[in-house]
Structures are given as structure tokens and as C-alpha cells.
Design a protein around this motif. Structure first.
Motif, PDB file in Angstrom:
ATOM      1  N   PHE A 496     -36.095  21.037  23.830  1.00 55.67           N
ATOM      2  CA  PHE A 496     -37.031  20.926  24.937  1.00 55.67           C
ATOM      3  C   PHE A 496     -38.436  20.682  24.370  1.00 55.67           C
ATOM      4  O   PHE A 496     -38.904  21.430  23.499  1.00 55.67           O
ATOM      5  CB  PHE A 496     -36.997  22.204  25.775  1.00 55.67           C
ATOM      6  CG  PHE A 496     -37.911  22.174  26.971  1.00 55.67           C
ATOM      7  CD1 PHE A 496     -37.540  21.519  28.138  1.00 55.67           C
ATOM      8  CD2 PHE A 496     -39.150  22.795  26.917  1.00 55.67           C
ATOM      9  CE1 PHE A 496     -38.382  21.505  29.232  1.00 55.67           C
ATOM     10  CE2 PHE A 496     -39.994  22.770  28.007  1.00 55.67           C
ATOM     11  CZ  PHE A 496     -39.611  22.119  29.167  1.00 55.67           C
ATOM     12  N   ILE A 497     -39.108  19.597  24.862  1.00 54.87           N
ATOM     13  CA  ILE A 497     -40.439  19.223  24.362  1.00 54.87           C
ATOM     14  C   ILE A 497     -41.375  19.130  25.558  1.00 54.87           C
ATOM     15  O   ILE A 497     -41.026  18.565  26.603  1.00 54.87           O
ATOM     16  CB  ILE A 497     -40.401  17.869  23.632  1.00 54.87           C
ATOM     17  CG1 ILE A 497     -39.268  17.832  22.609  1.00 54.87           C
ATOM     18  CG2 ILE A 497     -41.731  17.583  22.960  1.00 54.87           C
ATOM     19  CD1 ILE A 497     -39.046  16.461  22.016  1.00 54.87           C
ATOM     20  N   SER A 498     -42.590  19.662  25.394  1.00 57.71           N
ATOM     21  CA  SER A 498     -43.612  19.559  26.440  1.00 57.71           C
ATOM     22  C   SER A 498     -44.942  19.213  25.777  1.00 57.71           C
ATOM     23  O   SER A 498     -45.160  19.507  24.596  1.00 57.71           O
ATOM     24  CB  SER A 498     -43.735  20.870  27.228  1.00 57.71           C
ATOM     25  OG  SER A 498     -44.184  21.911  26.374  1.00 57.71           O
ATOM     26  N   ASP A 499     -45.824  18.552  26.553  1.00 55.83           N
ATOM     27  CA  ASP A 499     -47.150  18.217  26.033  1.00 55.83           C
ATOM     28  C   ASP A 499     -48.179  19.204  26.584  1.00 55.83           C
ATOM     29  O   ASP A 499     -47.871  20.051  27.419  1.00 55.83           O
ATOM     30  CB  ASP A 499     -47.537  16.774  26.347  1.00 55.83           C
ATOM     31  CG  ASP A 499     -47.463  16.461  27.838  1.00 55.83           C
ATOM     32  OD1 ASP A 499     -47.565  17.408  28.646  1.00 55.83           O
ATOM     33  OD2 ASP A 499     -47.303  15.277  28.198  1.00 55.83           O
ATOM     34  N   GLY A 500     -49.385  19.086  26.111  1.00 55.98           N
ATOM     35  CA  GLY A 500     -50.407  20.066  26.472  1.00 55.98           C
ATOM     36  C   GLY A 500     -51.384  19.589  27.512  1.00 55.98           C
ATOM     37  O   GLY A 500     -52.417  20.230  27.713  1.00 55.98           O
ATOM     38  N   GLU A 501     -51.126  18.462  28.170  1.00 55.44           N
ATOM     39  CA  GLU A 501     -52.057  17.934  29.162  1.00 55.44           C
ATOM     40  C   GLU A 501     -51.561  18.236  30.571  1.00 55.44           C
ATOM     41  O   GLU A 501     -50.386  18.530  30.789  1.00 55.44           O
ATOM     42  CB  GLU A 501     -52.216  16.422  28.973  1.00 55.44           C
ATOM     43  CG  GLU A 501     -52.814  16.021  27.636  1.00 55.44           C
ATOM     44  CD  GLU A 501     -54.234  16.504  27.470  1.00 55.44           C
ATOM     45  OE1 GLU A 501     -54.993  16.435  28.461  1.00 55.44           O
ATOM     46  OE2 GLU A 501     -54.588  16.949  26.367  1.00 55.44           O
ATOM     47  N   LEU A 502     -52.472  18.151  31.506  1.00 54.38           N
ATOM     48  CA  LEU A 502     -52.119  18.357  32.908  1.00 54.38           C
ATOM     49  C   LEU A 502     -52.053  17.006  33.608  1.00 54.38           C
ATOM     50  O   LEU A 502     -52.942  16.161  33.407  1.00 54.38           O
ATOM     51  CB  LEU A 502     -53.155  19.262  33.589  1.00 54.38           C
ATOM     52  CG  LEU A 502     -53.211  20.708  33.071  1.00 54.38           C
ATOM     53  CD1 LEU A 502     -54.336  21.462  33.790  1.00 54.38           C
ATOM     54  CD2 LEU A 502     -51.877  21.415  33.279  1.00 54.38           C
TER      55      LEU A 502
END
Length: 730
Positions: A496-502
């Protein structure tokens, strides 16, 4: 002593003996036998001797004597280098030396006045004169000098003078020689420049670019060469900031050029005050100056129909990629610079917006989006907006519009390269097997920040674990040891990968991990499971039997398919096998009215309106009903067909069936028979069809044909049994 009796002989030898001089051998007198020239040979050394003629012996030793040639005035003075060329500056002062002349006389200067030369000028006065001769190296020379001041090259440039040299001191009877001296006056800067006109008129289009030549002027100077070279400058006028002037390569002309863009509507004319001055001055003649001149140049700007001009030279616009379709993000404006101020229509040059992402309002210049924007697909759009005059469509202005698409976090991150890894069978718990990294098409301002974890369904994975290194990478580690390809050769690990932007974007990528055999250093040797060994209970013979059974089954399947494809037989194979289906032509009318009722001929005259009437046979349905639907109402449409009246419907029906059979690629290659199975009701012969005859187990008997009379004799011979007394053969 010579007694004169001829007993003595005289002999002469030495310079010129026998050629120039000769001697009388009897008397001893010496005579010259050719003309003597002192300038060729001034003296001769001769030898003479007396001999006894009888004894042929010398009477005395040789006697030497010198014969000197006495000079006479037989050579005129000569100028060896004439004619002469000389150059002096114009305006030279009196007495200035021009050239030195020397004449030579071949006569003997030590004897009389034969070589005494006197110089005189025969032509060239009063401009030039001769200086008193001087003795240099025992040779008299003379100098030509200026005798007239103010000689002007612009009046006369070349002078030819004649100088004479005469010997005998110039006395009467002396010989003379002459030469020509060509004297050229060189230029000095003694003439100021001057313009031909006090006012020059010039014109230029307002569309002329900067650097264009408006015109050229020249201040003429009577001098030549460097003394005529000029330097031009704009010293005054309202156009000194708009125009410039320079000197051409010859340094004679002044070239007026445009220094700043012109605009007829802003200023229609300019005045220039231009000065032309000599660049090389001679201080001796400054009193003849000033060596400069001034003129006025009037420049008129000609009006032209100019294209529209935008309010900005270029536009830079930033648009978010999540902008909705129809969003107006910029309004450009242009105006007609001419006095007419025509209305403007805007458009986008098609070649700069091939994807047709944008639209511009034709009257207001409002730019808007017509397609969804995607920064990851195209981050910059460089379009050209055109502005066209309504009254003159050829006048088109353009401006460049650079559209930068601003990023929005709308793409999830994903693994970069490693979708497959391996673990050695000998791996221990906690061993690093792979470092994974992610990529994201988005471009946040603060840079990429990725967070890794195992997917929720693999959070408690007993085999592997994931460690987020907080530097956009993650490690895949083993949780146990004891790996075996036989137990399980492939593992699938969801990450599972997520980025740090909204808004936060996430994704799940699956990493395939293979169990491999490795050497002691951890290098992969094989990632395939070992080949399966046959159990000892299964012999080679049993394996061959199994393969043989499979082969037999395949052969049977192919045979069944082949038989099925040959089940359909042709309509006619052997005439003997189909004897019951042969058509026999006979002259009997049949059953009369009852046959007409059984088969309604009207169904063929008008097939589409035919209805079933009369009785129907139970053993065979008539075919006329189904076939009548295909009978055409019009003529059969092949070439050469002829349409007939209503009575041709039967013929048309038959012909259409024939055409249908001809065009059917599956039809047999011979004529088919359309069988009408119902013969009518009440016929003595009843039905002659063999259809449904196969349902009876008894053989057909046709002996009754013999009882039908001579008309059925032929049928009786073919199908019936002839009466005979011979016993049967079966």
C-alpha cells in the motif's frame, strides 16, 4: 739604318694591329684602316720590329709605342633616365625642389669644352625653373624647382616641361640633348565640403523596421582621396532620437537609418539638421575653411494600414488542471492602431492548438477551456491568438500566449521498477530481499513524499514484512526462514502506497516474490521447482499404455468427425438405386378434374395471394405454400430477360427457382427436381410417389399395372412381373 733599298721589312703587332692599324713593310709607315672613336677606345699599345728580308732575321728588338686618340666634340649630352615623372603637392611654395636631372656627355671632359654641359628649360615656364647647376661627382646636375606659387590641382593637375642639356658651354656649335619631365600635383585638403541642397525631402513607411535605410546624402568636396572623406552627424532636429546617420564604406555618403519604430498616428514628420565635415584637415590651409557644411533633411512618415496590436507583447497564464470546462482564465485585448480604429475579431491559430483545448470569444477575446486539462499529459500549451480587422481581413495581428497547467494531486503513486523479487531458500528471518521505490506523475511544490505499508489484507503476513525508510523507499524483509520451492514457489505481497499531498492519493501494487535456489554467496541459481519424479510403482510400460490409449481415443475422434462430414450424399449416385424416382413421360391425362382440385394452379399464377384449399395429404405436406412466398411479382432481373403479362407468373416462378439454384454455391452441379407429392384424389393409379414407402416392411407389388390397359404397359414392363411359364430363379 734603312737605306731605302727595300732590304728591310717592318712588322706591326699589338692592339688593333691588322684590324685598326696597318704598317707599310717597306717604309714602316703606320696607317689607320678604319674610323677611330675615342669613346670606344681611347688608346692602343702597338709593337713594331725591323727584319732583314734576305736573312729573315730581326735587325733590332721590338719597339713599343702608344697611340692616343685625340677627342673631338662628336657626342651630345644624354639624359639616361628620361622621360621623368615627378609629383609635388599643390599649393607648393616658390623654390621648392621638384626633381634633380643629370645629363652625361661621352666626350673627354679634360680636353676643351666638348663635355661642358649647360642646362636650360625650353617648356614649362613660368611654373617651373632650373636651379644653378652643381658639380657632384665631377658631373654637373640641375634641379627643377617651383617658380609659381598657388598652383591648384583642382585647376590643373599635370604639367609637362622640356629640359635641354648643351655642351661646349652652351656656345654656338655645341651639341644638345633634351628630356621631358611630367609633373603631377598631388592633392591637399584645401577645399571645404558643401551640400548640393540646403533642404532634402525624404519619406519612409511607418512599417519600416528599425535599421531600414531612409536615404543618403553627400557633401561634395573638390579634393580627392582621404582629403574628401567625410563624417556625418545629426546635430539638431526633432528626429535626432528617432533616426541615425552613418558614413558608407567609401566615406563619402551619409546613410540615414531608422533608430526607433515609427508611427504615423503619433508623429507624421521629422526634421533633421545634419553636418558633414572632413576627417583629415591640413593645418596649413585652415584659413580656407571651415571644412564642414550643414543641411536640413525633412523626413515624412507615410501611413499604412497596420494590423491590430495587442496590449501586451506576450501573455503568460497559469491555469489549474482541475479547471472546469468553460472556465474563462484570461481576456486578451487588441486595437487597430490606425485612425479608423476598425473593430477586431479574435481567433486561435489552429496549428498551435491541435488538441483544441481552448476557445476564444470572437468579440471579447476571452480565453476559456473546452476540454479537460491534464498536466501529466501536457504541462504547457503555447498558443497563438490572432486579431483580425473586420474591414480588412488581411490585417492580422498575433500574440503568443503561454499557458502553464498547475499541478493538482490527482494521480496515485505506484512502484517504479521492481514488481518481482526473489528470496533464497536459505534466507533467514529479517533478511532484506528488496528495496522498493515509488513514482508519482504529479509534481508537488514541496517534492514527493511517499508512505509505504502492507495492504490491510497482508498486515499480518507471516512470511514478509515492510519497513518504511522515510526517504521515499521501503525495505521488504523476511519474517522467517526455512523456504522451499516444493512447499511454495511464489508469494504475492500487496504493498500500500500513499502520497503526502491533499487530496491524498493511494494505490496498491503487488510484488511477486519467487523462492529460488542460491549458492553460498546468495546468487540465484534456479527459480523453477524441481522436476516431479515418477513414483516407483508406476512402470515405464504402464506409462506407454496410457499414452497408447490417448492416441487411440484421438484416432477415434478424428474418424467420427470424418464420417459425420460424409453423411450427406448427393441426390443421384446410381440410376439403378434410384429407379423409383425416375420421371416417366406418358400420354395419359391422369385423373382429370380431381387432379385440378388437388393442385390449385392459381397458387402459381398468383403465389402471394394463394390459399390452401381442398384436401391435404396426410403423408406429405404440399410444397407450393412455402415456395410461393419466394415467387417475384416483377420480372426476373437478369440481363436479356423479357417481361410478359400476368400469365408469365408461373414462368417467372420457375425461372426464379432456377436462378436461386444457380447462385447457391452449395447446390449440386446438376438440375434438381422439385417434387409435388400429391397427384390428386380418385385416381385409379392412386399415388405413384415412393415417399413414405420405406415405412413398410413389405415389398412393393406392381402387378396391377398389367390391368390398367395399354397406356400403362410401359410401367408394367418396368415395375411389374411378366407372366411366363418358366420357374423363378430366386
Amino acid at each position: 739604318m734603312d737605306l731605302g733599298d727595300g732590304s728591310i721589312k717592318y712588322i706591326l703587332s699589338g692592339d688593333g694591329a691588322g684590324t685598326t692599324f696597318t704598317i707599310d713593310d717597306s717604309t714602316g709607315d703606320i696607317h689607320a684602316i678604319k674610323r677611330l672613336d675615342r669613346e670606344v677606345k681611347a688608346q692602343y699599345l702597338l709593337k713594331a720590329q725591323a727584319w732583314n728580308r734576305q736573312t729573315d732575321r730581326p735587325l733590332e728588338p721590338e719597339s713599343e709605342f702608344i697611340v692616343k686618340i685625340q677627342d673631338i666634340n662628336d657626342n651630345e649630352p644624354r639624359f639616361q633616365d628620361g622621360p621623368y615623372q615627378a609629383t609635388i603637392p599643390e599649393m607648393s611654395t616658390i623654390g621648392e625642389s621638384v626633381i634633380r636631372l643629370t645629363a652625361t656627355d661621352a666626350d673627354d671632359p679634360t680636353y676643351g669644352n666638348s663635355a661642358r654641359v649647360v642646362y636650360s628649360i625650353l617648356q614649362g615656364q613660368p611654373y617651373f625653373s632650373l636651379k644653378i647647376p652643381e658639380l657632384q661627382y665631377n658631373i654637373l646636375t640641375s634641379f627643377v624647382r617651383v617658380s609659381l606659387a598657388g598652383m591648384d590641382r583642382e585647376v590643373r593637375e599635370i604639367y609637362s616641361i622640356i629640359i635641354q642639356a648643351k655642351d661646349m658651354g652652351g656656345q654656338l656649335g655645341g651639341l644638345a640633348g633634351t628630356t621631358v619631365v611630367n609633373i603631377t600635383l598631388s592633392d591637399v585638403n584645401d577645399n571645404p565640403p558643401m551640400f548640393d541642397q540646403k533642404l532634402y525631402q525624404m519619406s519612409v513607411l511607418e512599417s519600416a523596421p528599425v535599421g531600414s535605410v531612409v536615404g543618403r546624402i553627400r557633401a561634395k568636396d573638390r579634393d580627392i582621396g582621404i582629403n574628401a572623406e567625410m563624417r556625418y552627424s545629426i546635430i539638431d532636429g526633432d528626429g535626432r532620437d528617432t533616426f541615425d546617420i552613418s558614413t558608407d564604406p567609401t566615406n563619402l555618403f551619409g546613410i540615414i537609418t531608422i533608430k526607433k519604430p515609427l508611427n504615423f498616428e503619433s508623429k507624421a514628420s521629422y526634421t533633421l539638421k545634419i553636418e558633414g565635415a572632413n576627417t583629415h584637415l591640413d593645418h596649413r590651409f585652415l584659413d580656407k575653411g571651415p571644412f564642414s557644411h550643414v543641411t536640413i533633411v525633412h523626413v515624412s512618415v507615410e501611413d499604412i494600414d497596420e494590423p491590430p496590436e495587442f496590449s501586451s507583447a506576450a501573455y503568460y497564464i497559469e491555469v489549474s488542471e482541475e479547471a472546469e470546462i468553460g472556465t474563462v482564465f484570461k481576456t486578451v485585448s487588441a486595437r487597430d492602431p490606425d485612425a479608423s480604429n476598425n473593430s477586431i475579431r479574435y481567433s486561435i491559430e489552429m496549428t498551435t492548438d491541435l488538441g483544441k483545448y481552448f476557445y476564444i470569444d470572437i468579440t471579447s477575446g476571452a480565453l476559456m477551456t473546452v476540454l479537460a486539462l491534464d498536466r501529466e499529459e501536457l504541462s504547457w500549451h503555447n498558443i497563438t491568438v490572432l486579431a483580425m480587422e473586420m474591414n480588412n481581413p488581411s490585417m492580422i495581428g498575433s500574440v503568443s500566449v503561454a499557458v502553464k497547467i498547475l499541478d493538482v494531486n490527482d494521480n496515485p503513486p505506484s512502484l517504479t521498477h521492481y514488481f518481482e523479487a526473489f528470496v533464497c531458500e536459505s534466507a533467514k528471518a529479517g533478511q532484506l530481499i528488496q528495496t522498493v521505490t515509488a513514482i508519482d506523475p504529479d509534481d508537488p511544490l514541496g517534492g514527493q513524499h511517499f508512505y509505504y505499508s502492507l495492504a490491510p489484507e497482508a498486515a499480518n503476513n507471516p512470511n514478509f514484512t515492510l519497513r518504511d525508510n522515510q526517504d521515499n523507499t521501503a525495505w521488504i524483509l523476511t519474517r522467517r526462514g526455512g523456504w522451499s520451492q516444493q512447499d511454495q514457489s511464489v508469494y504475492y505481497l500487496p504493498i500500500f502506497i500513499s502520497d503526502g499531498e491533499l487530496p491524498v492519493q493511494t494505490s496498491t501494487s503487488t510484488l511477486t516474490i519467487r523462492v529460488c535456489s542460491c549458492d553460498v554467496e546468495g546468487n540465484v541459481m534456479s527459480c523453477n521447482a524441481e522436476a516431479y519424479h515418477l513414483p516407483a510403482s508406476l512402470s515405464r510400460g504402464a506409462l506407454i499404455a496410457i499414452l497408447a490409449c490417448i492416441f487411440v481415443m484421438l484416432v477415434m475422434i478424428l474418424l467420427m468427425l470424418s464420417l459425420r462430414s460424409h453423411r450427406k450424399k448427393p441426390y443421384l449416385h446410381d440410376e439403378e438405386d434410384n429407379v423409383h424416382e425416375n420421371i416417366v413421360r406418358y400420354d395419359d391425362e391422369g385423373g382429370g378434374e380431381e387432379d385440378t382440385e388437388a393442385f390449385d394452379i392459381a397458387a402459381m399464377w398468383n403465389p402471394h395471394e394463394a390459399h390452401l384449399v381442398g384436401k391435404q395429404r396426410q403423408d406429405m405436406l404440399p410444397e407450393i405454400e412455402s415456395l410461393s412466398r419466394y415467387v417475384p411479382l416483377a420480372c426476373v432481373g437478369w440481363p436479356g430477360s423479357v417481361c410478359v403479362g400476368g400469365d408469365s407468373n408461373v414462368q417467372g416462378y420457375v425461372l426464379s427457382k432456377l436462378l436461386e439454384a444457380d447462385l447457391d454455391p452449395c447446390a449440386p452441379p446438376y438440375d434438381s427436381l422439385q417434387t409435388y407429392a400429391y397427384e390428386g384424389e380418385g385416381s385409379v393409379a392412386e399415388s405413384l410417389s415412393s415417399l413414405q414407402s420405406g415405412c413398410s416392411n413389405t415389398d412393393h407389388e406392381y402387378d396391377y399395372l398389367n390391368d390398367w390397359g395399354p397406356r400403362f404397359k410401359k410401367l408394367a414392363e418396368m415395375y411389374g412381373v411378366l407372366e411366363t411359364n418358366n420357374p423363378p430363379m430366386w
